[in-house]
Design a protein around this motif. Structure first.
Motif, PDB file in Angstrom:
ATOM      1  N   ALA A  86       0.826  -1.215   0.000  1.00 45.57           N
ATOM      2  CA  ALA A  86       0.000   0.000   0.000  1.00 45.57           C
ATOM      3  C   ALA A  86       0.855   1.257   0.000  1.00 45.57           C
ATOM      4  CB  ALA A  86      -0.934  -0.004   1.206  1.00 45.57           C
ATOM      5  N   LEU A  87       2.003   1.200   0.651  1.00 47.17           N
ATOM      6  CA  LEU A  87       2.877   2.368   0.739  1.00 47.17           C
ATOM      7  C   LEU A  87       3.950   2.391  -0.336  1.00 47.17           C
ATOM      8  CD1 LEU A  87       3.293   2.566   4.615  1.00 47.17           C
ATOM      9  CD2 LEU A  87       2.305   4.334   3.184  1.00 47.17           C
ATOM     10  N   SER A  88       4.348   1.234  -0.852  1.00 47.23           N
ATOM     11  CA  SER A  88       5.419   1.190  -1.853  1.00 47.23           C
ATOM     12  C   SER A  88       4.880   1.320  -3.279  1.00 47.23           C
ATOM     13  CB  SER A  88       6.216  -0.111  -1.710  1.00 47.23           C
ATOM     14  OG  SER A  88       5.368  -1.246  -1.892  1.00 47.23           O
ATOM     15  N   LYS A  89       3.700   0.765  -3.549  1.00 46.72           N
ATOM     16  CA  LYS A  89       3.128   0.818  -4.891  1.00 46.72           C
ATOM     17  C   LYS A  89       2.015   1.856  -5.015  1.00 46.72           C
ATOM     18  CE  LYS A  89       4.172  -4.019  -5.926  1.00 46.72           C
ATOM     19  NZ  LYS A  89       3.629  -5.330  -6.361  1.00 46.72           N
ATOM     20  N   GLN A  99      -1.210  12.530   1.042  1.00 43.82           N
ATOM     21  CA  GLN A  99      -0.933  11.256   0.389  1.00 43.82           C
ATOM     22  C   GLN A  99       0.454  10.793   0.825  1.00 43.82           C
ATOM     23  OE1 GLN A  99      -1.425  11.750  -3.849  1.00 43.82           O
ATOM     24  NE2 GLN A  99      -3.644  12.049  -3.721  1.00 43.82           N
ATOM     25  N   ILE A 100       0.474   9.708   1.626  1.00 43.66           N
ATOM     26  CA  ILE A 100       1.715   9.227   2.243  1.00 43.66           C
ATOM     27  C   ILE A 100       2.169   7.952   1.535  1.00 43.66           C
ATOM     28  CG2 ILE A 100       2.809   8.501   4.397  1.00 43.66           C
ATOM     29  CD1 ILE A 100       0.601  10.027   5.881  1.00 43.66           C
ATOM     30  N   SER A 101       3.432   7.936   1.132  1.00 50.67           N
ATOM     31  CA  SER A 101       4.030   6.763   0.497  1.00 50.67           C
ATOM     32  C   SER A 101       5.508   6.718   0.863  1.00 50.67           C
ATOM     33  CB  SER A 101       3.853   6.808  -1.019  1.00 50.67           C
ATOM     34  OG  SER A 101       4.630   7.861  -1.560  1.00 50.67           O
ATOM     35  N   ILE A 102       6.217   5.713   0.336  1.00 48.72           N
ATOM     36  CA  ILE A 102       7.653   5.614   0.626  1.00 48.72           C
ATOM     37  C   ILE A 102       8.441   6.702  -0.093  1.00 48.72           C
ATOM     38  CG2 ILE A 102       7.511   3.120   1.026  1.00 48.72           C
ATOM     39  CD1 ILE A 102       8.735   2.732  -1.762  1.00 48.72           C
ATOM     40  N   TYR A 103       7.783   7.455  -0.968  1.00 50.20           N
ATOM     41  CA  TYR A 103       8.461   8.537  -1.684  1.00 50.20           C
ATOM     42  C   TYR A 103       8.294   9.897  -1.009  1.00 50.20           C
ATOM     43  CZ  TYR A 103       8.562   4.936  -5.262  1.00 50.20           C
ATOM     44  OH  TYR A 103       8.772   3.765  -5.933  1.00 50.20           O
ATOM     45  N   GLY A 104       7.351   9.984  -0.077  1.00 52.63           N
ATOM     46  CA  GLY A 104       7.185  11.251   0.621  1.00 52.63           C
ATOM     47  C   GLY A 104       5.750  11.516   1.019  1.00 52.63           C
ATOM     48  N   ALA A 117      -4.620  11.987  14.040  1.00 52.51           N
ATOM     49  CA  ALA A 117      -3.308  12.605  14.210  1.00 52.51           C
ATOM     50  C   ALA A 117      -2.230  11.563  14.513  1.00 52.51           C
ATOM     51  CB  ALA A 117      -3.363  13.643  15.329  1.00 52.51           C
ATOM     52  N   GLU A 118      -2.479  10.688  15.471  1.00 50.96           N
ATOM     53  CA  GLU A 118      -1.486   9.676  15.824  1.00 50.96           C
ATOM     54  C   GLU A 118      -1.314   8.656  14.693  1.00 50.96           C
ATOM     55  OE1 GLU A 118      -0.454   6.506  19.430  1.00 50.96           O
ATOM     56  OE2 GLU A 118      -2.380   7.559  19.376  1.00 50.96           O
ATOM     57  N   GLU A 119      -2.412   8.270  14.044  1.00 50.87           N
ATOM     58  CA  GLU A 119      -2.331   7.305  12.950  1.00 50.87           C
ATOM     59  C   GLU A 119      -1.522   7.853  11.784  1.00 50.87           C
ATOM     60  OE1 GLU A 119      -5.333   5.147   9.744  1.00 50.87           O
ATOM     61  OE2 GLU A 119      -6.118   5.792  11.690  1.00 50.87           O
ATOM     62  N   ILE A 120      -1.694   9.118  11.468  1.00 52.62           N
ATOM     63  CA  ILE A 120      -0.931   9.725  10.368  1.00 52.62           C
ATOM     64  C   ILE A 120       0.562   9.724  10.708  1.00 52.62           C
ATOM     65  CG2 ILE A 120      -0.516  11.867   9.102  1.00 52.62           C
ATOM     66  CD1 ILE A 120      -3.519  12.459   9.367  1.00 52.62           C
ATOM     67  N   THR A 121       0.898  10.025  11.968  1.00 54.50           N
ATOM     68  CA  THR A 121       2.304  10.027  12.376  1.00 54.50           C
ATOM     69  C   THR A 121       2.917   8.644  12.251  1.00 54.50           C
ATOM     70  OG1 THR A 121       1.826  11.812  13.947  1.00 54.50           O
ATOM     71  CG2 THR A 121       3.863  10.591  14.268  1.00 54.50           C
ATOM     72  N   LEU A 122       2.160   7.629  12.640  1.00 49.92           N
ATOM     73  CA  LEU A 122       2.656   6.262  12.545  1.00 49.92           C
ATOM     74  C   LEU A 122       2.782   5.813  11.083  1.00 49.92           C
ATOM     75  CD1 LEU A 122       0.646   4.637  15.472  1.00 49.92           C
ATOM     76  CD2 LEU A 122       3.034   5.379  15.480  1.00 49.92           C
ATOM     77  N   THR A 123       1.892   6.266  10.227  1.00 51.00           N
ATOM     78  CA  THR A 123       1.971   5.907   8.803  1.00 51.00           C
ATOM     79  C   THR A 123       3.229   6.489   8.172  1.00 51.00           C
ATOM     80  OG1 THR A 123      -0.447   5.831   8.658  1.00 51.00           O
ATOM     81  CG2 THR A 123       0.757   6.026   6.603  1.00 51.00           C
ATOM     82  N   ILE A 124       3.581   7.720   8.546  1.00 45.38           N
ATOM     83  CA  ILE A 124       4.827   8.310   8.042  1.00 45.38           C
ATOM     84  C   ILE A 124       6.025   7.517   8.564  1.00 45.38           C
ATOM     85  CG2 ILE A 124       6.285  10.371   8.070  1.00 45.38           C
ATOM     86  CD1 ILE A 124       3.756  12.063   8.199  1.00 45.38           C
ATOM     87  N   GLY A 125       5.944   7.066   9.826  1.00 42.71           N
ATOM     88  CA  GLY A 125       7.018   6.227  10.374  1.00 42.71           C
ATOM     89  C   GLY A 125       7.158   4.915   9.626  1.00 42.71           C
ATOM     90  N   GLN A 126       6.031   4.304   9.251  1.00 45.45           N
ATOM     91  CA  GLN A 126       6.083   3.063   8.485  1.00 45.45           C
ATOM     92  C   GLN A 126       6.683   3.302   7.102  1.00 45.45           C
ATOM     93  OE1 GLN A 126       2.309   1.113   8.017  1.00 45.45           O
ATOM     94  NE2 GLN A 126       3.168  -0.627   6.877  1.00 45.45           N
ATOM     95  N   PHE A 151       8.951   5.463   6.380  1.00 49.44           N
ATOM     96  CA  PHE A 151      10.387   5.567   6.600  1.00 49.44           C
ATOM     97  C   PHE A 151      11.019   4.182   6.727  1.00 49.44           C
ATOM     98  CE2 PHE A 151      10.268  10.125   7.553  1.00 49.44           C
ATOM     99  CZ  PHE A 151      11.518  10.507   7.080  1.00 49.44           C
ATOM    100  N   ASP A 152      10.367   3.314   7.466  1.00 47.96           N
ATOM    101  CA  ASP A 152      10.909   1.981   7.679  1.00 47.96           C
ATOM    102  C   ASP A 152      10.996   1.203   6.364  1.00 47.96           C
ATOM    103  OD1 ASP A 152      11.545  -0.252   9.756  1.00 47.96           O
ATOM    104  OD2 ASP A 152       9.946  -1.144   8.516  1.00 47.96           O
ATOM    105  N   LEU A 153       9.956   1.260   5.553  1.00 44.31           N
ATOM    106  CA  LEU A 153       9.960   0.559   4.269  1.00 44.31           C
ATOM    107  C   LEU A 153      11.000   1.142   3.318  1.00 44.31           C
ATOM    108  CD1 LEU A 153       6.115   0.114   3.704  1.00 44.31           C
ATOM    109  CD2 LEU A 153       7.781  -1.682   4.246  1.00 44.31           C
ATOM    110  N   ALA A 154      11.126   2.467   3.307  1.00 43.54           N
ATOM    111  CA  ALA A 154      12.107   3.114   2.435  1.00 43.54           C
ATOM    112  C   ALA A 154      13.526   2.732   2.837  1.00 43.54           C
ATOM    113  CB  ALA A 154      11.921   4.627   2.485  1.00 43.54           C
TER     114      ALA A 154
END
Length: 291
Positions: A19-22, A73-78, A134-143, A145-148
């Protein structure tokens, strides 16, 4: 790493890697704005930025302005910040430029991240308001980062350069689209001004005077009902007055009186010619009498 990422270090992430990489994960939030900060990370740095933007937002709210809504829109690219209806990209924060991300523990609706601007190289703190996510969005950005980071290790660092090139091309495309929109608006304004100018210089109801038609010799044709003295010629000058003809004296085109043998006196001709003229005069008189 910031505390939001460390907090999720040994736990399961919320989204699938695909979901985050593609694709990307969308969220809706209110955008309080962005402000420059001196440090690329730090809780106190973020807290001061939030306090500053909240105060500015309260002033705007008192003036009747509403907090604008955005789509993230959050992904491994930004993280992309878009206008929800038109989907116009307002900010494109590349992931490798984001240095800090956290949600506010004193206000559960607020979350922020710090990103280094690609043009000015200044660190900007982006502040958002989300009542439930708010907390979910922060964690999604953290995920993301981890995948990237995992992808970086698998590709040996080559993927980072590719992403930088793609991000640069995306920014160039965005700048060209913005420039194209501005040029279209300028063209539309110029067309509107041209229409207004044409309407103002051509008042309604005005009739353009029609010049009289001429013949093949560029002469105004004679009309028995028009006064010749009041009609100008093609070059704007008045025609010469027509001389009045005398009812008593008729002259030829050279100005001389025409010859009439019957009006001459008896002593003007020899006797033989005069007798013939008298005979012709008598015959003329008889003919007019029988008629």
């Amino acid at each position: 790493m910031n505390r939001a990422f460390n907090r999720k270090k040994d736990k399961t992430w919320m989204h699938t890697p695909e979901a985050l990489s593609k694709h990307y994960i969308p969220y809706n939030a209110k955008f309080l704005g962005s402000t420059e900060v001196e440090q690329p990370k730090g809780t106190e740095v973020v807290r001061d930025a939030v306090r500053k933007l909240k105060f500015a937002r309260h002033i705007k709210k008192s003036e009747g302005q509403k907090i604008p809504k955005v789509e993230l829109q959050i992904s491994i690219y930004g993280v992309k910040i878009l206008e929800p209806k038109t989907k116009e990209v307002q900010h494109n924060c590349q992931l490798h430029r984001i240095s800090f991300c956290a949600d506010d523990k004193t206000d559960k609706r607020i979350f922020t991240f710090i990103c280094k601007d690609s043009e000015s190289n200044k660190h900007l703190c982006y502040v958002f308001d989300s009542e439930k996510c708010a907390e979910e969005i922060t964690l999604t950005i953290g995920q993301a980062f981890d995948l990237a980071y995992r992808k970086f290790l698998e590709s040996g660092g080559k993927d980072v350069e590719t992403r930088k090139q793609i991000a640069g091309l995306q920014k160039r495309i965005q700048d060209l689209e913005t420039e194209n929109t501005e040029l279209k608006n300028k063209v539309q304004d110029l067309e509107n001004q041209l229409r207004i100018t044409q309407v103002s210089t051509s008042p309604a109801g005005s009739v353009t005077p029609k010049s009289p038609s001429t013949d093949i010799f560029d002469m105004i044709p004679f009309s028995p009902i028009s006064h010749q003295s009041s009609t100008p010629t093609h070059n704007g000058t008045q025609p010469p007055p027509v001389p009045t003809r005398s009812a008593e004296i008729k002259r030829d085109l050279f100005g001389a009186e025409p010859f009439d043998p019957f009006n001459c006196g008896a002593g003007d001709f020899p006797p033989d010619i005069q007798s013939k003229l008298d005979e012709m005069q008598r015959q003329r008189w008889r003919g007019s009498k029988w008629d």
